[in-house]
Enzyme design. Structure first.
Site, PDB file in Angstrom:
ATOM      1  N   HIS A  18       0.843  -1.201   0.000  1.00  0.00           N
ATOM      2  CA  HIS A  18       0.000   0.000   0.000  1.00  0.00           C
ATOM      3  C   HIS A  18       0.879   1.251   0.000  1.00  0.00           C
ATOM      4  O   HIS A  18       2.107   1.172  -0.103  1.00  0.00           O
ATOM      5  CB  HIS A  18      -0.993  -0.019   1.164  1.00  0.00           C
ATOM      6  CG  HIS A  18      -0.365  -0.096   2.521  1.00  0.00           C
ATOM      7  ND1 HIS A  18       0.502   0.847   2.993  1.00  0.00           N
ATOM      8  CD2 HIS A  18      -0.483  -1.020   3.514  1.00  0.00           C
ATOM      9  CE1 HIS A  18       0.890   0.523   4.206  1.00  0.00           C
ATOM     10  NE2 HIS A  18       0.328  -0.603   4.545  1.00  0.00           N
ATOM     11  N   HIS A  21       3.994   1.471   2.333  1.00  0.00           N
ATOM     12  CA  HIS A  21       5.150   0.719   1.825  1.00  0.00           C
ATOM     13  C   HIS A  21       5.805   1.476   0.669  1.00  0.00           C
ATOM     14  O   HIS A  21       7.022   1.572   0.573  1.00  0.00           O
ATOM     15  CB  HIS A  21       4.710  -0.648   1.288  1.00  0.00           C
ATOM     16  CG  HIS A  21       3.973  -1.499   2.282  1.00  0.00           C
ATOM     17  ND1 HIS A  21       2.744  -2.046   2.016  1.00  0.00           N
ATOM     18  CD2 HIS A  21       4.284  -1.896   3.530  1.00  0.00           C
ATOM     19  CE1 HIS A  21       2.345  -2.758   3.050  1.00  0.00           C
ATOM     20  NE2 HIS A  21       3.259  -2.679   3.994  1.00  0.00           N
ATOM     21  N   CYS A 126      -0.826  -8.622  21.962  1.00  0.00           N
ATOM     22  CA  CYS A 126      -1.676  -8.223  20.837  1.00  0.00           C
ATOM     23  C   CYS A 126      -1.304  -9.076  19.636  1.00  0.00           C
ATOM     24  O   CYS A 126      -0.165  -9.068  19.178  1.00  0.00           O
ATOM     25  CB  CYS A 126      -1.513  -6.744  20.496  1.00  0.00           C
ATOM     26  SG  CYS A 126      -2.421  -6.307  18.986  1.00  0.00           S
ATOM     27  N   CYS A 129      -0.083  -7.008  16.602  1.00  0.00           N
ATOM     28  CA  CYS A 129       1.302  -6.524  16.689  1.00  0.00           C
ATOM     29  C   CYS A 129       2.291  -7.680  16.778  1.00  0.00           C
ATOM     30  O   CYS A 129       3.483  -7.499  16.585  1.00  0.00           O
ATOM     31  CB  CYS A 129       1.504  -5.674  17.933  1.00  0.00           C
ATOM     32  SG  CYS A 129       0.490  -4.213  18.001  1.00  0.00           S
ATOM     33  N   CYS A 143      -5.110  -2.043  22.074  1.00  0.00           N
ATOM     34  CA  CYS A 143      -3.921  -1.739  21.288  1.00  0.00           C
ATOM     35  C   CYS A 143      -4.228  -0.539  20.401  1.00  0.00           C
ATOM     36  O   CYS A 143      -5.204  -0.561  19.657  1.00  0.00           O
ATOM     37  CB  CYS A 143      -3.550  -2.944  20.430  1.00  0.00           C
ATOM     38  SG  CYS A 143      -2.407  -2.513  19.107  1.00  0.00           S
ATOM     39  N   HIS A 146      -4.322  -1.513  16.613  1.00  0.00           N
ATOM     40  CA  HIS A 146      -5.305  -2.472  16.099  1.00  0.00           C
ATOM     41  C   HIS A 146      -6.694  -2.296  16.692  1.00  0.00           C
ATOM     42  O   HIS A 146      -7.635  -2.946  16.257  1.00  0.00           O
ATOM     43  CB  HIS A 146      -4.797  -3.893  16.330  1.00  0.00           C
ATOM     44  CG  HIS A 146      -3.549  -4.172  15.562  1.00  0.00           C
ATOM     45  ND1 HIS A 146      -2.297  -4.003  16.087  1.00  0.00           N
ATOM     46  CD2 HIS A 146      -3.381  -4.550  14.267  1.00  0.00           C
ATOM     47  CE1 HIS A 146      -1.395  -4.288  15.157  1.00  0.00           C
ATOM     48  NE2 HIS A 146      -2.021  -4.605  14.046  1.00  0.00           N
ATOM     49  N   LYS A 295      -4.936   6.558  10.079  1.00  0.00           N
ATOM     50  CA  LYS A 295      -3.824   5.917   9.405  1.00  0.00           C
ATOM     51  C   LYS A 295      -4.382   4.977   8.350  1.00  0.00           C
ATOM     52  O   LYS A 295      -5.380   4.319   8.563  1.00  0.00           O
ATOM     53  CB  LYS A 295      -3.037   5.130  10.460  1.00  0.00           C
ATOM     54  CG  LYS A 295      -1.864   4.367   9.902  1.00  0.00           C
ATOM     55  CD  LYS A 295      -1.305   3.442  10.966  1.00  0.00           C
ATOM     56  CE  LYS A 295      -0.385   2.417  10.348  1.00  0.00           C
ATOM     57  NZ  LYS A 295       0.035   1.396  11.295  1.00  0.00           N
ATOM     58  N   LYS A 298      -5.156  -1.767   6.127  1.00  0.00           N
ATOM     59  CA  LYS A 298      -6.049  -2.719   5.487  1.00  0.00           C
ATOM     60  C   LYS A 298      -7.289  -2.932   6.338  1.00  0.00           C
ATOM     61  O   LYS A 298      -8.412  -2.987   5.835  1.00  0.00           O
ATOM     62  CB  LYS A 298      -5.307  -4.038   5.298  1.00  0.00           C
ATOM     63  CG  LYS A 298      -6.031  -4.968   4.353  1.00  0.00           C
ATOM     64  CD  LYS A 298      -5.412  -6.357   4.417  1.00  0.00           C
ATOM     65  CE  LYS A 298      -6.199  -7.335   3.571  1.00  0.00           C
ATOM     66  NZ  LYS A 298      -5.905  -8.715   3.970  1.00  0.00           N
TER      67      LYS A 298
END
Ligand SMILES: [Zn+2]
Length: 645
Positions: A18, A21, A126, A129, A143, A146, A295, A298
């Site tokens: 994405h 990256h 988590c 993570c 978290c 997440h 942020k 996905k």
């Protein structure tokens, strides 16, 4: 030849590539190309991280074997880079036998010297993570990355004695100001290190996870993901024996996103210390690309695929946007509208026009040859000096990963050169044979300026720079020091009028709601568009959705200057949180110097417009009180970029 080694993180193959990256990798590619332009021997490494339980779950969901799954996603990462003109030298996969062997060698060494021990660990884990989190790191018991509650887990595991190296690490960071950059992340790490460091759990029992590298000293366990992943930076160089390791490791630098700061700034240097290896030279930490304040990820379903953008805008336009729009280290907002605006304004209008106007004049007024320059006037000299000074600014900013500043410096010269065309009026000079020498000087000055711009654009927009170099007949220029001098173009040599650099792109309109026509309104327009024109029964009211479409944000004014020939307009540079230019009609009410440091409210998603030749990206809110104009303000300091709602 001096060596230079830069890595991206190896990307976790639980999701497709994405924008995040792509950004890390574009940054690394641009820096590596820049270092090559400085004449260095460069090694550029990226890759994929392929172990851990998330991967096992993702493979199960996709109903394929884990091996098939990682092969497929890793191949997608590998394939994502060439379309963006990204050319890594090495691509490491953590499932490569060579990498796995290096990890096992390191584990055995650190175990033998007593820095790995067996113990029990209970903690909040988590799954997203793949790590235990401390109470402090949780937000509302969840978290923060997440948004899920971690599980309480207790198990026997192996630990790396990280705490043993805490004092050394603090000392190292303190003595090396550039070890972690930008500075805010260095401060974050130092502040974290004020608390005692816990030892690092480095294993997972095979009862829970088998998709990992077996511990060489206990086959009931596999390696925990960081003690596997981070070592790619060494295994890609053939550590421990490879010549590449001794050549490139001493100059190693890493690019990462801020979510993996702790593993890179704390685990990794202490691991290296335990291994008896010098730490990397610099860690460059960037922020997130935000879409609608969150942020991009996905799980949140707001992913923009780099490949789609390349198809729509072209690789160079995407690279330029990513490097120009984000100030490295801070978060930035991503939207296709902003990308479109940059493409049309910076690339098509500013650079594209300068290039095509200049070359068209050389074709028409100088028979497509580099003309013989005459004696330069002050005006000619000023442009030449500005172009040469730009090279210095560009280098200084790129050395510190300040891409947006480096590009701002280049675009300032582009803008100067466009103005130079207007003020020197070569189309008038050509009419008068007496002015032939002057015409030659003007065209030569433009061509040389373009040559220097081409040189510095190679790392940023390689395809565009190659086209420009070809048109100018300088395809062999590949060194900033050798070629960054004035007057290398040889009079008489041929110039080819190349193709248009950037096509103008049209905003897609198919998704936009059609303006509602209101038949009831018959009275003549007052000249001001009224919001009430859409709904007579709710005159003057907007829906909450309509209000939500307006993006109000807090902006901090970092620079302000008068706009020449306008007594009404000021050009403001604001941080919101990315830097942007806003033209505001407040010059009669505020002096530029009293504005710097103020926080104001802006409309952040206003369509960009050019005012007196300056592109304005947004609007500053102010109150009108009779003849007075008073700027909006906050009752207390707020982080720039905060949403106002
Ligand atoms: Zn998490």
């Amino acid at each position: 030849m001096t060596a230079y080694y830069l890595t991206t993180p190896i990307f976790y193959v639980n999701a497709q590539p994405h924008m995040g990256h792509a950004y890390s990798t574009v940054v690394a590619d641009a820096v590596c190309r820049y270092q090559r332009l400085l004449g260095k021997d460069v090694r550029f490494q990226t890759g994929t991280d392929e172990h851990g339980d998330k991967i096992v779950h993702a493979a199960a969901d996709a109903e394929v074997s884990v091996k098939e799954y990682v092969d497929k996603i890793s191949a997608m990462f590998k394939a994502a880079w060439p379309p963006l003109a990204i050319v890594p030298d090495t691509f490491v996969r953590t499932t490569d036998p060579a990498h796995m062997g290096v990890v096992q060698g390191v584990l055995q060494q650190v175990y033998d010297q007593g820095d790995i021990y067996f113990s029990e660990y209970t903690g909040l884990y988590c799954k997203g993570c793949e790590q235990f989190l401390t109470e402090k790191e949780l937000v509302d018991g969840k978290c923060p990355d997440h948004l899920t509650e971690p599980d309480q887990i207790s198990e026997q595991n192996y630990f790396f004695r990280m705490s043993k190296y805490q004092e050394w690490l603090i000392d190292h960071i303190s003595k090396n100001p550039e070890f972690i950059t930008p500075e805010r992340y260095r401060n974050e790490v130092l502040s974290f290190l004020k608390e005692p460091l816990e030892d690092l759990c480095i294993s997972r029992p095979t009862t829970r996870l088998t998709w990992g590298i077996p511990l060489p000293f206990d086959s009931r366990f596999v390696t925990y993901v960081w003690f596997d992943a981070l070592i790619n930076y060494l295994s890609g160089l053939g550590y421990p024996a490879g010549q590449d390791f001794s050549r490139y490791w001493p100059v190693a630098e890493h690019v990462i996103a801020k979510d993996i700061l702790k593993p890179h700034a704390i685990y990794w240097p202490t691991m290296l210390k335990a291994m008896g290896i010098e730490p990397y030279k610099r860690l460059h930490v960037h922020g997130y690309w935000n879409m609608n304040e969150t942020k991009m990820s996905k799980s949140l379903g707001n992913v923009v695929r780099p490949g789609e953008l390349v198809t729509e805008f072209g690789a160079d336009s995407v690279r330029y946007f990513l490097l120009r729009e984000m100030s490295f280290g801070l978060d930035a907002g991503f939207s296709k509208e902003a990308l479109m605006a940059r493409h049309n304004s910076d690339l098509t209008n500013d650079l594209g026009n300068l290039f095509s106007r200049s070359l068209t004049m050389v074709k028409n007024f100088a028979a497509s040859c580099v003309p013989q320059p005459g004696t330069p006037s002050d005006q000619d000299r000023e442009l030449a000096e500005a172009a040469l000074a730009m090279l210095g600014h560009y280098r200084e900013h790129l050395d510190h990963f300040a891409f947006h500043r480096a590009l701002a410096a280049v675009w300032e010269v582009i803008s100067r050169a466009n103005k130079y065309i207007v003020s020197t009026q070569p189309w008038e000079l050509v009419k008068d044979p007496q002015q032939a020498a002057q015409l030659g000087t003007v065209l030569y000055t433009l061509l040389e300026t373009l040559r220097l711009i081409t040189l510095v654009l190679h790392p940023i927009m390689p395809e565009t720079a190659a086209k420009m170099a070809e048109a100018l007949g300088v395809t062999d220029e590949n060194n900033l020091s050798d070629c960054g001098t004035w007057g290398r173009l040889v009079p008489g040599s041929a110039i080819t009028h190349g193709a248009q650099l950037f096509p103008r792109l049209q905003q897609e309109t198919k998704d936009k709601p059609q303006p509602q026509k209101n038949k009831a309104k018959k009275e003549p327009s007052t000249g001001k568009a009224s919001a009430a024109e859409t709904a007579p029964e709710e005159e003057g009211l907007v829906t909450f959705d309509a209000f939500q479409n307006l993006e109000l944000r807090v902006a901090e004014i970092v620079a302000a200057e008068k706009i020449a020939k306008s007594d009404r307009l000021l050009k403001l540079t604001v941080k919101a949180p990315e830097e942007r230019t806003i033209v505001a009609g407040i010059a009669q009410h505020y002096q530029p110097e009293e504005l710097v440091g103020r926080q104001v409210i802006i409309v952040a998603n206003l369509k960009p417009a050019k005012l007196m030749g300056v592109a304005s990206h947004g609007m500053v809110l102010a109150a009108k009180d009779g003849d007075r104009l008073v700027l909006s303000a906050l009752s207390g300091p707020v982080a720039p970029g905060s949403r106002v709602a």
